[in-house]
Design an enzyme around this catalytic site. Structure first.
Site, PDB file in Angstrom:
ATOM      1  N   ARG A  51     -17.470  32.403  77.452  1.00  0.00           N
ATOM      2  CA  ARG A  51     -16.304  32.240  76.597  1.00  0.00           C
ATOM      3  C   ARG A  51     -16.735  31.594  75.274  1.00  0.00           C
ATOM      4  O   ARG A  51     -17.629  30.728  75.257  1.00  0.00           O
ATOM      5  CB  ARG A  51     -15.253  31.342  77.262  1.00  0.00           C
ATOM      6  CG  ARG A  51     -14.467  31.990  78.389  1.00  0.00           C
ATOM      7  CD  ARG A  51     -13.533  33.092  77.898  1.00  0.00           C
ATOM      8  NE  ARG A  51     -12.746  33.712  78.941  1.00  0.00           N
ATOM      9  CZ  ARG A  51     -13.066  34.838  79.593  1.00  0.00           C
ATOM     10  NH1 ARG A  51     -14.180  35.475  79.315  1.00  0.00           N
ATOM     11  NH2 ARG A  51     -12.250  35.327  80.511  1.00  0.00           N
ATOM     12  N   HIS A 107     -17.065  41.461  73.054  1.00  0.00           N
ATOM     13  CA  HIS A 107     -16.586  41.084  74.399  1.00  0.00           C
ATOM     14  C   HIS A 107     -16.626  42.308  75.331  1.00  0.00           C
ATOM     15  O   HIS A 107     -15.605  42.737  75.869  1.00  0.00           O
ATOM     16  CB  HIS A 107     -15.167  40.516  74.332  1.00  0.00           C
ATOM     17  CG  HIS A 107     -14.796  39.727  75.567  1.00  0.00           C
ATOM     18  ND1 HIS A 107     -14.062  38.569  75.529  1.00  0.00           N
ATOM     19  CD2 HIS A 107     -15.064  39.931  76.890  1.00  0.00           C
ATOM     20  CE1 HIS A 107     -13.894  38.094  76.752  1.00  0.00           C
ATOM     21  NE2 HIS A 107     -14.494  38.921  77.600  1.00  0.00           N
TER      22      HIS A 107
HETATM   23  P1  NDP Z   1     -17.629  32.040  89.409  1.00  0.00           P
HETATM   24  O1  NDP Z   1     -16.426  31.199  89.558  1.00  0.00           O
HETATM   25  O2  NDP Z   1     -18.038  32.922  90.516  1.00  0.00           O
HETATM   26  O3  NDP Z   1     -18.878  31.126  89.048  1.00  0.00           O
HETATM   27  C1  NDP Z   1     -18.793  30.012  88.216  1.00  0.00           C
HETATM   28  C2  NDP Z   1     -20.089  29.227  88.296  1.00  0.00           C
HETATM   29  O4  NDP Z   1     -20.042  28.189  87.306  1.00  0.00           O
HETATM   30  C3  NDP Z   1     -20.304  28.554  89.647  1.00  0.00           C
HETATM   31  O5  NDP Z   1     -21.660  28.586  90.007  1.00  0.00           O
HETATM   32  C4  NDP Z   1     -19.868  27.106  89.374  1.00  0.00           C
HETATM   33  O6  NDP Z   1     -20.490  26.136  90.192  1.00  0.00           O
HETATM   34  C5  NDP Z   1     -20.346  26.946  87.948  1.00  0.00           C
HETATM   35  N1  NDP Z   1     -19.642  25.827  87.290  1.00  0.00           N
HETATM   36  C6  NDP Z   1     -18.303  25.686  87.073  1.00  0.00           C
HETATM   37  N2  NDP Z   1     -18.047  24.511  86.471  1.00  0.00           N
HETATM   38  C7  NDP Z   1     -19.238  23.895  86.315  1.00  0.00           C
HETATM   39  C8  NDP Z   1     -19.639  22.657  85.776  1.00  0.00           C
HETATM   40  N3  NDP Z   1     -18.746  21.778  85.274  1.00  0.00           N
HETATM   41  N4  NDP Z   1     -20.949  22.338  85.795  1.00  0.00           N
HETATM   42  C9  NDP Z   1     -21.856  23.185  86.324  1.00  0.00           C
HETATM   43  N5  NDP Z   1     -21.544  24.403  86.843  1.00  0.00           N
HETATM   44  C10 NDP Z   1     -20.259  24.743  86.831  1.00  0.00           C
HETATM   45  O7  NDP Z   1     -17.380  32.893  88.070  1.00  0.00           O
HETATM   46  P2  NDP Z   1     -17.967  34.340  87.682  1.00  0.00           P
HETATM   47  O8  NDP Z   1     -19.435  34.305  87.875  1.00  0.00           O
HETATM   48  O9  NDP Z   1     -17.196  35.425  88.319  1.00  0.00           O
HETATM   49  O10 NDP Z   1     -17.597  34.382  86.108  1.00  0.00           O
HETATM   50  C11 NDP Z   1     -18.071  33.397  85.211  1.00  0.00           C
HETATM   51  C12 NDP Z   1     -17.399  33.534  83.861  1.00  0.00           C
HETATM   52  O11 NDP Z   1     -17.879  34.683  83.169  1.00  0.00           O
HETATM   53  C13 NDP Z   1     -15.885  33.757  83.898  1.00  0.00           C
HETATM   54  O12 NDP Z   1     -15.190  32.535  84.085  1.00  0.00           O
HETATM   55  C14 NDP Z   1     -15.606  34.367  82.533  1.00  0.00           C
HETATM   56  O13 NDP Z   1     -15.313  33.359  81.576  1.00  0.00           O
HETATM   57  C15 NDP Z   1     -16.937  35.028  82.148  1.00  0.00           C
HETATM   58  N6  NDP Z   1     -16.823  36.486  82.092  1.00  0.00           N
HETATM   59  C16 NDP Z   1     -17.113  37.131  80.906  1.00  0.00           C
HETATM   60  C17 NDP Z   1     -17.034  38.494  80.826  1.00  0.00           C
HETATM   61  C18 NDP Z   1     -17.404  39.208  79.577  1.00  0.00           C
HETATM   62  O14 NDP Z   1     -17.196  40.418  79.470  1.00  0.00           O
HETATM   63  N7  NDP Z   1     -17.979  38.547  78.597  1.00  0.00           N
HETATM   64  C19 NDP Z   1     -16.617  39.309  81.969  1.00  0.00           C
HETATM   65  C20 NDP Z   1     -16.364  38.550  83.162  1.00  0.00           C
HETATM   66  C21 NDP Z   1     -16.459  37.188  83.204  1.00  0.00           C
HETATM   67  P3  NDP Z   1     -20.303  26.141  91.790  1.00  0.00           P
HETATM   68  O15 NDP Z   1     -21.203  27.250  92.253  1.00  0.00           O
HETATM   69  O16 NDP Z   1     -20.774  24.814  92.214  1.00  0.00           O
HETATM   70  O17 NDP Z   1     -18.842  26.411  92.024  1.00  0.00           O
HETATM   71  C1  OXD Z   2     -13.175  38.437  82.289  1.00  0.00           C
HETATM   72  C2  OXD Z   2     -13.479  38.925  80.968  1.00  0.00           C
HETATM   73  O1  OXD Z   2     -12.991  37.238  82.428  1.00  0.00           O
HETATM   74  O2  OXD Z   2     -13.314  40.129  80.727  1.00  0.00           O
HETATM   75  O3  OXD Z   2     -13.131  39.251  83.223  1.00  0.00           O
HETATM   76  O4  OXD Z   2     -13.939  38.180  80.107  1.00  0.00           O
END
Ligand code: NDP
Ligand code: OXD
Length: 309
Positions: free
Chosen positions: A221, A269
């Site tokens: 993000r 994006h």
């Molecule tokens: P998940 O919820 O599966 O994974 C999130 C990860 O981040 C977990 O490993 C979590 O830790 C870690 N995390 C969260 N908070 C913290 C913190 N404070 N400190 C350290 N680690 C942290 O999410 P996804 O992998 O499915 O997606 C991740 C992000 O990717 C989405 O939230 C979205 O913003 C972005 N995204 C972007 C897209 C694009 O097209 N650019 C498309 C899809 C998603 P833990 O394992 O301990 O829970």
């Molecule tokens: C998502 C994205 O969060 O598209 O899936 O960024």
């Protein structure tokens, strides 16, 4: 069972048809103000009015992985928020990140520039051991990305909130090991959710901890990155470049420095798109399971509102 579709900037017709085919017993409609309340909703950036009109929602399915924008709205208290759990996004994300890392490491960007000038040039091969890659966020997407990078034999580090174990990846977790993680990396990939704990996490202090010639890939993000701090570190030469897919304001405003900075590559994006068929299949499967009495605790992708992801 009544399912309502309320997704800004998304043509509803093919989604409605997909859900009607997948859930033949259900009434599936696009939301219009004043419509009857739904049992389940499929949303992306819904207006507050939609949420205010839903007293009996069992679950709200977000057709994206990130729920940061949704959680800023006033949501019905007892309703489960369910995000997309991969649904074809992790392979796209792995593709995008491996492309960005290998483009930088192999200097394909420089070759492209030379070729455009009519130059047949060679650069000295670089050692991939000198390009350790760190993945922030080892969730559904981060794990797949880290594993894909291992296939190219880069040293790979990971950082998450709670402990994770991944084959061939040196995993760190929590605030205490954050600086150690950063200083192990030359290339940094951000796949964290945007939460109060992660907002502005890519700033002058953290990015300066990357090894000299550091490279940032932000695919999570725009709110994670302090734009001016990145530009300052690129201009000072501490960072070698950045690939950015996400921005604080999208579309990226005309005139923003990222459009024309020579060390920054931008994409609109698009690193991992929501795939309609995969998303419908996943959400319909969950609705069916819930309708048959499955507990919400067993549904993958249910958001913890306290944690913000
Ligand atoms: P998940 O919820 O599966 O994974 C999130 C990860 O981040 C977990 O490993 C979590 O830790 C870690 N995390 C969260 N908070 C913290 C913190 N404070 N400190 C350290 N680690 C942290 O999410 P996804 O992998 O499915 O997606 C991740 C992000 O990717 C989405 O939230 C979205 O913003 C972005 N995204 C972007 C897209 C694009 O097209 N650019 C498309 C899809 C998603 P833990 O394992 O301990 O829970
Ligand atoms: C998502 C994205 O969060 O598209 O899936 O960024």
């Amino acid at each position: 069972m009544r399912i309502v579709f309320c997704c800004t900037d998304t043509k509803p017709a093919p989604w409605l048809e997909g859900f009607r085919n997948a859930l033949p017993g259900a009434t599936v409609e696009a939301w219009a103000p004043g419509a009857a309340p739904a049992d389940y909703a499929v949303v992306w950036a819904p207006p507050q009015q939609f949420l205010d009109e839903q007293p009996q929602l069992k679950a709200l399915f977000n057709i994206g992985a990130g729920v940061d924008a949704l959680l800023k709205l006033k949501l019905p208290t007892g309703t489960a928020i369910v995000r997309l759990d991969d649904a074809g996004m992790s392979v796209q994300m792995a593709e995008y990140v491996c492309y960005a890392v290998t483009r930088h490491f192999r200097e394909f960007d420089a070759y492209e520039a030379d070729i455009r000038q009519g130059q047949w040039s060679f650069r000295r091969p670089r050692n991939r051991k000198d390009f350790p890659v760190g993945v922030m966020g080892l969730g559904v997407l981060g794990q797949r990305v880290a594993q894909a990078l291992r296939l190219f034999e880069f040293p790979v580090y990971g950082w998450s909130r709670s402990p994770r174990m991944l084959d061939g990846v040196v995993c760190h977790h929590g605030g205490e090991s954050f600086h150690r993680f950063l200083s192990s990396c030359r290339v940094l990939v951000n796949l964290l959710p945007l939460t109060p704990a992660t907002e502005n996490i890519l700033n002058r202090d953290t990015l300066a901890r990357l090894q000299p010639g550091g490279y940032l890939i932000n695919v999570a993000r725009g709110g994670h990155l302090v734009d001016d701090d990145l530009v300052a570190l690129l201009d000072s030469g501490h960072l070698g470049g950045a690939t950015l897919d996400v921005f604080r304001t999208e579309p990226l405003p005309a005139g923003h420095v990222f459009w024309r900075h020579p060390k920054i590559t931008i994409t609109p994006h698009t690193s991992a798109r929501t795939l309609r068929d995969e998303s419908i299949a996943q959400i319909a499967g969950k609705i069916m399971a819930l309708a048959q009495g499955e507990s919400m605790d067993n549904v993958p992708g249910v958001v913890d509102r306290e944690k913000g992801y």
